[in-house]
Design an enzyme around this catalytic site. Structure first.
Site: not given
Lengths: 360, 360
Positions: A102, A172, A196
Site C-alpha cells: 500500500w 493511511d 475494515k
C-alpha cells in the site's frame, strides 16, 4: 442462520448487533416510514445520523477542534492522488516510508504530481519488517511525510508514531483505523477506507488539520477539494449515506465496548493468542519480524505450501472463511478487526492445531 | 411499520420488495454466513453479485458490446471533472446545452480543464424549457457535447436525443436513468448517480464507448481512469459493494416489471396523472413548458406561496414527505421515480385537491 467467523481482510466482519439493528430498521427508520437508503441527505433524519456519527468519531479519537473530519468517496486509493493534489501546495516533493504494497502504491500514484522521496525501504525487497528509524533519510523540502501504519497485505504494523520533525505526517490508517487510540494532533492528515473497522465499503474518512487545506492543484475535481468538502460538511454532493449510517452504528458499538483503549487491549490479546500459538510450534510460521507484527492482519505460511488448498478448504468448511493470503504474497492471512471476537480467534487456533494433527 | 409515499428527489424511494429482500438476507447472504457488507469483493459470492448486476444492466439497456459499463464512486458531480479528464484527449473545448442547475454545474467544473462552449441557454435566465434545437450553435472543434436529459431541480426533460452529428454525445442521466429505454449506441458516454432509479447513494454508473477511453489528463487519479477501471472490471480498488448489490436487486425488479418499455409506459402514466390535475385547476401551476416537462421530477407552485409551509406540513402528516422544491428554485417538487407507484401519485393528487378545498 449460521454466522461464520469471517477473517476477510476487507470488506470484513461487522458486529452482529450492528447488523441486527440495520436489519430491524431497514424498512422504516424510527417511524419515518422509509429506509435510510431512501432518505434525502439534506433532511433532518439523515442530518441527525450524519452529525451524530461525526460527533462520535471525534469523541472516540479525541479529534482536536482545528481538524476537519470529512466523509468522502473513492477509497484510500483515490486519496493517493487526492492527497498530493491538496497538500503539495506548490511544492514538488513528499517523503514516503515503504513498508509494503500500500505504501508502494501511494508512491506510484504520487509520481503524477511530484517527485517522491523514499526515506527507507527494506533492502532486500522483503517487506517483512519496518526499516529502523535511524536509517531513514528525510528530505528537507518535503510537503509531507506519507506512511502506512498497518500494511494490510504483509501484516506489518508500525506500533509507534514516526518522528519526522515539523513535516506534516500523513497516514493511511485504512486497516488499523479505530483499532486503538490515535494521537491525532501529531498528524497533518489521517485517512482510511471504511471497510475494515468502520463499516461498509464506499466511505472514506479523512481527518485533516485545517491550516493545510485550501490550496489545491488546478485540475482537482471539486468534490475532492478538502476545503470545499469541509465547508459543505461533506455534503457538497450526495454522500454515501447508507455506509455513513452503518459506520455511525459501529462507532456507537465501539463506544459501548469501552472505546479505543478497550479496543486496543482486546486487539492486542486477540493477536497474541494467534501469534503465540504460531510461535510455539513449527508447522506454521509468521514471516514478519516480531516487533512489527500487525494486530489486525496476521500473516502466516504452512511448512508445506502444497497443503494450502486443503487448509483453506477445511477452514471454510469449519466456518472460518477469508484466510487466503493476498495473491501478491501468497500464504495465509487472518484479519482480526475489531468485530472479530476472541472466540473466533480461538476457533481458528483450534482448527490450525487439529489440521497439523491430521495433515501436518 | 407504516411506509410512506416518499417523493424525495434523491436519495429516493426504493421498491419495497427489494428492501424486504435486503432485510431478509442482511445477516446471511444465501448460506454464506455473512452479510454482503462483510464479503470480500474478490471472492466468488460478491463476484457473482457484481457480474449479474452488470449483465442485467446490459440486458435492460441493450448496451452494445463496444461499450464498457463501469461501477464507480463520487457521484455525477465527480464525473463533471472526471469526464473532461478522460474525454478531452488533448482538445480544449466541449459543447454544453444549458437547461438547468446540473448542466450549469457541469460547465463550471469543466472550466478547470478547458474552454466550455454553451450551444444554447434560456435567453431570460428562466430554466423552464429546452432551447429549440434550431437555435443551438454547435462548435466545430468540440471533444464532446454534454447535456442533461433530465434536470432534477427544474423538472425539465429532453424527450428526444439531441442531433449533434459525429461529436460524441455525453449525457448526465442521473435522474432519468432506467426510467425508459436509452439508445445507448447514439451516445459516447452516459453517466448516472445511483440514488434515483437504481439504488443507494455512493454508486455511479458510467457507460462509455471503448474507443473514447485510454488517453487521460496527466493529473487524473488512477481510480478515475475509465480505461484502468474497465480493465479491472471496476475492481481497481474496493468498490461500493453494498450499493452495487442493492442496485442489482433493483435491476431484477425492473426486469420483473417488464423492463424499460414497461417502466416508460408506467412513468408516462404517473406523470400525466399529476400534470393533468395541475393543468385542470388554477391553484397549482407547473412552470415548465409542456413539451419539456419531466416524467421524473414534477415541479409546481401554489397560487399563494405563504401557504407553502402548511402544504408541506400537511403532506408530511398525510404520509407524503419529500415534496419541498430545491432551495435554489423554491416551490414544490414531486419526484416520481420508478419505485413510486401510481397509488402514491393518486394519494398526492387527492391531498392536493383536499388542500385547495380547505385552504385554497
Amino acid at each position: 442462520m449460521s454466522r461464520v467467523h469471517n477473517f476477510s481482510a476487507g470488506p470484513a466482519t461487522l458486529p452482529l448487533s450492528v447488523l441486527e439493528q440495520v436489519q430491524s430498521e431497514l424498512l422504516d427508520w424510527r417511524g419515518t416510514g422509509m429506509s435510510v437508503m431512501e432518505m434525502s441527505h439534506r433532511d433532518k433524519p439523515f442530518m441527525s445520523i450524519a452529525t451524530e456519527a461525526e460527533a462520535d468519531l471525534r469523541e472516540l479519537l479525541d479529534v482536536p477542534a482545528n481538524y476537519k473530519v470529512l466523509f468522502m468517496q473513492g477509497g484510500a486509493t483515490a486519496q493517493f492522488g487526492v492527497i498530493p493534489m491538496n497538500l503539495l501546495r506548490g511544492r514538488d516533493r513528499a517523503d514516503f516510508l515503504l513498508t509494503g504494497v500500500w505504501s508502494r502504491k501511494a508512491v506510484m500514484e504520487f509520481r503524477r504530481y511530484g517527485t517522491p522521496h523514499v526515506v527507507a525501504e527494506p533492502a532486500d525487497g522483503r517487506y517483512d519488517h519496518v526499516p529502523a528509524a535511524d536509517t531513514w533519510s528525510l528530505s528537507d523540502d518535503a510537503a509531507y511525510f506519507h506512511y502506512t501504519p498497518n500494511e494490510t497485505i504483509e501484516g506489518v504494523e508500525l506500533h509507534d508514531v514516526p518522528e519526522v520533525g515539523t513535516v506534516p505526517l500523513v497516514a493511511d490508517f485504512s486497516s488499523s483505523f479505530l483499532s486503538r487510540p490515535i494521537e491525532v494532533e501529531r498528524y497533518g492528515l489521517i485517512f482510511a477506507g471504511a471497510q475494515k473497522n468502520l463499516g461498509p465499503a464506499g466511505l472514506t474518512i479523512v481527518i485533516v488539520r485545517e491550516d493545510l487545506i485550501g490550496q489545491t492543484h488546478p485540475a482537482l475535481p471539486s468534490v475532492f477539494d478538502y476545503k470545499a468538502v469541509a465547508d459543505s460538511e461533506s455534503m457538497l454532493n450526495t454522500p454515501p449515506c447508507f455506509a455513513w449510517y452503518v459506520s455511525g452504528l459501529v462507532l456507537k458499538w465501539i463506544k459501548a465496548q469501552g472505546g479505543l483503549e478497550a479496543m486496543a487491549a482486546r486487539n492486542a490479546r486477540k493477536s497474541s493468542l494467534l501469534y503465540d500459538y504460531i510461535d510455539a510450534q513449527s508447522f506454521y510460521r509468521c514471516p514478519v519480524a516480531r516487533p512489527d507484527r500487525s494486530w489486525m492482519n496476521v500473516t502466516f505460511t504452512l511448512a508445506d505450501a502444497a497443503l494450502d488448498t486443503a487448509f483453506l478448504d477445511g477452514a471454510k468448511a469449519a466456518g472460518l472463511p477469508g484466510l487466503k493470503g493476498h495473491r501478491l504474497v501468497g500464504g495465509m492471512r487472518a484479519s482480526l478487526y475489531n468485530a472479530m471476537d476472541a472466540a473466533g480467534v480461538q476457533a481458528l487456533v483450534d482448527y490450525m492445531r487439529e489440521f497439523t494433527r491430521t495433515r501436518g
